[in-house]
Design a protein around this motif. Structure first.
Motif, mmCIF file in Angstrom:
data_model
loop_
_atom_site.group_PDB
_atom_site.id
_atom_site.type_symbol
_atom_site.label_atom_id
_atom_site.label_comp_id
_atom_site.label_asym_id
_atom_site.label_seq_id
_atom_site.Cartn_x
_atom_site.Cartn_y
_atom_site.Cartn_z
ATOM 1 N N ASP A 1 1.607 34.855 58.537
ATOM 2 C CA ASP A 1 1.317 35.669 57.354
ATOM 3 C C ASP A 1 0.842 37.062 57.735
ATOM 4 O OD1 ASP A 1 2.084 33.679 55.685
ATOM 5 O OD2 ASP A 1 0.087 33.112 55.022
ATOM 6 N N LEU A 2 0.019 37.143 58.774
ATOM 7 C CA LEU A 2 -0.469 38.452 59.230
ATOM 8 C C LEU A 2 0.699 39.338 59.659
ATOM 9 C CD1 LEU A 2 -2.806 40.359 60.038
ATOM 10 C CD2 LEU A 2 -2.822 39.220 62.271
ATOM 11 N N ILE A 3 1.625 38.778 60.411
ATOM 12 C CA ILE A 3 2.805 39.535 60.838
ATOM 13 C C ILE A 3 3.621 39.980 59.627
ATOM 14 C CG2 ILE A 3 5.043 39.301 61.976
ATOM 15 C CD1 ILE A 3 3.665 37.617 64.115
ATOM 16 N N ALA A 4 3.798 39.073 58.655
ATOM 17 C CA ALA A 4 4.584 39.411 57.469
ATOM 18 C C ALA A 4 3.936 40.528 56.656
ATOM 19 C CB ALA A 4 4.775 38.168 56.611
ATOM 20 N N LEU B 1 11.945 37.734 64.141
ATOM 21 C CA LEU B 1 11.895 37.742 65.602
ATOM 22 C C LEU B 1 10.453 37.768 66.088
ATOM 23 C CD1 LEU B 1 13.220 37.861 68.367
ATOM 24 C CD2 LEU B 1 13.421 40.348 68.105
ATOM 25 N N ALA B 2 9.593 38.524 65.419
ATOM 26 C CA ALA B 2 8.180 38.587 65.814
ATOM 27 C C ALA B 2 7.522 37.221 65.720
ATOM 28 C CB ALA B 2 7.438 39.605 64.948
ATOM 29 N N VAL B 3 7.767 36.504 64.624
ATOM 30 C CA VAL B 3 7.174 35.176 64.462
ATOM 31 C C VAL B 3 7.765 34.205 65.476
ATOM 32 C CG1 VAL B 3 6.869 33.233 62.879
ATOM 33 C CG2 VAL B 3 6.665 35.569 62.023
ATOM 34 N N TYR B 4 9.053 34.348 65.768
ATOM 35 C CA TYR B 4 9.676 33.464 66.748
ATOM 36 C C TYR B 4 9.104 33.693 68.141
ATOM 37 C CZ TYR B 4 13.352 30.898 69.187
ATOM 38 O OH TYR B 4 14.042 30.005 69.975
ATOM 39 N N LEU B 5 8.885 34.946 68.509
ATOM 40 C CA LEU B 5 8.259 35.246 69.801
ATOM 41 C C LEU B 5 6.851 34.643 69.859
ATOM 42 C CD1 LEU B 5 9.284 38.999 70.317
ATOM 43 C CD2 LEU B 5 10.295 36.983 71.399
ATOM 44 N N LEU B 6 6.120 34.756 68.766
ATOM 45 C CA LEU B 6 4.780 34.175 68.708
ATOM 46 C C LEU B 6 4.837 32.656 68.877
ATOM 47 C CD1 LEU B 6 1.721 34.438 68.126
ATOM 48 C CD2 LEU B 6 2.273 34.252 65.699
ATOM 49 N N ASP B 7 5.800 32.017 68.199
ATOM 50 C CA ASP B 7 5.941 30.563 68.310
ATOM 51 C C ASP B 7 6.204 30.146 69.757
ATOM 52 O OD1 ASP B 7 5.532 29.670 65.680
ATOM 53 O OD2 ASP B 7 7.561 30.240 65.098
ATOM 54 N N LEU B 8 7.112 30.836 70.418
ATOM 55 C CA LEU B 8 7.454 30.478 71.789
ATOM 56 C C LEU B 8 6.283 30.710 72.734
ATOM 57 C CD1 LEU B 8 11.079 31.930 72.063
ATOM 58 C CD2 LEU B 8 10.415 29.551 71.736
ATOM 59 N N HIS C 1 -4.677 37.392 68.013
ATOM 60 C CA HIS C 1 -4.486 38.616 67.242
ATOM 61 C C HIS C 1 -3.699 39.644 68.066
ATOM 62 C CE1 HIS C 1 -7.843 37.024 64.734
ATOM 63 N NE2 HIS C 1 -7.189 37.671 63.774
ATOM 64 N N ILE C 2 -4.076 39.822 69.320
ATOM 65 C CA ILE C 2 -3.380 40.775 70.185
ATOM 66 C C ILE C 2 -1.957 40.313 70.432
ATOM 67 C CG2 ILE C 2 -3.449 41.994 72.390
ATOM 68 C CD1 ILE C 2 -5.795 42.626 70.615
ATOM 69 N N VAL C 3 -1.781 38.999 70.666
ATOM 70 C CA VAL C 3 -0.449 38.459 70.932
ATOM 71 C C VAL C 3 0.461 38.662 69.721
ATOM 72 C CG1 VAL C 3 0.867 36.346 71.353
ATOM 73 C CG2 VAL C 3 -1.236 36.771 72.625
ATOM 74 N N LEU D 1 5.241 44.419 67.597
ATOM 75 C CA LEU D 1 5.679 45.694 68.158
ATOM 76 C C LEU D 1 6.954 45.536 68.975
ATOM 77 C CD1 LEU D 1 2.267 47.295 69.188
ATOM 78 C CD2 LEU D 1 3.776 47.994 67.323
ATOM 79 N N LEU D 2 7.017 44.489 69.784
ATOM 80 C CA LEU D 2 8.223 44.262 70.581
ATOM 81 C C LEU D 2 9.432 44.015 69.682
ATOM 82 C CD1 LEU D 2 7.197 42.007 73.614
ATOM 83 C CD2 LEU D 2 7.957 44.383 73.655
ATOM 84 N N ALA D 3 9.246 43.198 68.659
ATOM 85 C CA ALA D 3 10.351 42.889 67.754
ATOM 86 C C ALA D 3 10.816 44.136 66.997
ATOM 87 C CB ALA D 3 9.926 41.799 66.768
ATOM 88 N N SER D 4 9.873 44.954 66.567
ATOM 89 C CA SER D 4 10.247 46.175 65.831
ATOM 90 C C SER D 4 10.943 47.174 66.755
ATOM 91 C CB SER D 4 9.015 46.800 65.181
ATOM 92 O OG SER D 4 8.049 47.157 66.156
ATOM 93 N N LYS D 5 10.518 47.235 68.012
ATOM 94 C CA LYS D 5 11.201 48.119 68.970
ATOM 95 C C LYS D 5 12.621 47.643 69.229
ATOM 96 C CE LYS D 5 6.953 49.493 71.365
ATOM 97 N NZ LYS D 5 6.154 49.360 72.608
#
Length: 354
Positions: free
Chosen positions: A45-48, A63-70, A83-85, A91-95
């Motif tokens: 939710d925070l990412i969204a 993609l951001a949530v998927y990276l977090l899941d992995l 929080h940092i992760v 940021l990585l997903a948006s780049k």
């Protein structure tokens, strides 16, 4: 991914789609074994919320949530580190998915109200260190298809002129497409909320979102041959995932009706306490607690807990949504029908009130 805008309409659409399907076969395995799995929903939710704040595309959010899941699946991460992760994944997903000028800046992130409420201040060095750790974890490969990468390709033929609504020709193809896109987006966000959807291939989740949307909108056939050919999935392949999406929708609608009922009861209590008689019409406008009748008058379930950030500025206004509902009104004498999703769950598709 470096894809042109609206690639699904271009001449290379079929080739790009096949490349995505091949790539999803090589996605990293997900075991759902994170000790912090109960915190996943909060950080998704925070990412969204932040993605909505910066108007990032759905592909970047997913993609951001998927990276977090992995990452969570492989490491035992503390609450503060998560929080940092999560922000580094964003940021990585948006780049990777967005234009450079739309990537959130460090100063802007630190100025957000949610950051101050968490007493969290990001530093350039800290973010670079975490991004490097993430990239090394994924072997510098961010080419990871999600359901958001497939959904527009499927929606390109999600509704066509030959489709029927409650057995009748469509009153307005364009408005039906608009309504279809709203529901598909809703179901796409539902799939982001629960890690259980990671057990399905991303392309299958996207196809199930389209199938669930067609069921909700009373479109027939429920899964036309063109969608089966395009996606490569037969109806029986989709039912386990579509069933979970529709159960979540059912729960959201019931919660929305419950909240609406409570609000109207509170309003009536205030009127009585002020000494003003309550109008008879107020009692006639109490929402029915039976889900099929009033659930979908204004689009996807308003009670969905992600609703505040699902309605982006680029979405249609309320009047457009109501107009979409009007074009899908059932014809007189045609009852609401139950569409069997599977032998375990028969989903009652609601009518649209005038």
């Amino acid at each position: 991914m470096e894809l042109e805008d609206q690639w699904w309409k271009g001449q290379l659409a079929a080739d790009i789609y096949q490349a995505l399907r091949c790539k999803e076969l090589k996605l990293p395995s997900y075991k759902g074994q994170s000790p912090q799995l109960n915190l996943r929903r909060y950080f998704a939710d925070l990412i969204a919320i932040i993605c909505n704040r910066f108007c990032l595309c759905p592909a970047a959010r997913h993609l951001a949530v998927y990276l977090l899941d992995l990452f969570m699946d492989r490491y035992d991460v503390t609450m503060q580190q998560l929080h940092i992760v999560s922000l580094s994944c964003l940021l990585l997903a948006s780049k990777f998915e967005e234009r450079e000028d739309r990537v959130p800046k460090l100063e802007t992130l630190n100025s957000l109200g949610c950051m101050s409420s968490m007493n969290l201040v990001l530093t350039k060095q800290g973010l670079l260190h975490m991004e490097l750790l993430l990239l090394e974890t994924f072997s510098w490969n961010l080419y990871l298809p999600t359901a958001a990468h497939f959904i527009d390709y499927y929606l390109s033929v999600g509704v066509l002129d030959g489709d029927l609504h409650d057995g009748w020709p469509l009153a307005s193809l364009e408005k039906t497409k608009l309504y279809m896109a709203k529901y598909a987006d809703y179901f796409l966000e539902v799939s982001l909320q629960d890690h259980i959807f990671l057990c399905f291939a991303p392309s299958l989740v996207a196809a199930a979102c389209v199938a669930a949307s067609r069921l909700i909108l009373h479109l027939s056939p429920s899964w036309p041959a063109r969608l089966q050919r395009l996606t490569g999935y037969a109806w029986e392949n989709l039912t386990p995932c579509a069933e979970k999406l529709l159960i979540a929708h059912d729960s959201d609608v019931k919660e929305a009706n419950k909240q609406q009922c409570l609000q109207q009861q509170q309003s009536q209590a205030l009127l009585h306490s002020s000494g003003q008689p309550a109008a008879a019409s107020q009692f006639l406008q109490l929402p029915s607690m039976q889900f099929p009748q009033n659930a979908l008058q204004a689009g996807p379930a308003a009670g969905h807990r992600s609703a505040p950030y699902l309605q982006g500025p680029a979405g249609p206004q309320q009047s457009d949504t109501q107009a979409s509902a009007a074009c899908l009104d059932p014809k007189p004498g045609v009852p609401s029908r139950a569409y069997p999703v599977s032998m375990h769950y028969s989903y009652q598709a609601p009518c649209f009130d005038r």
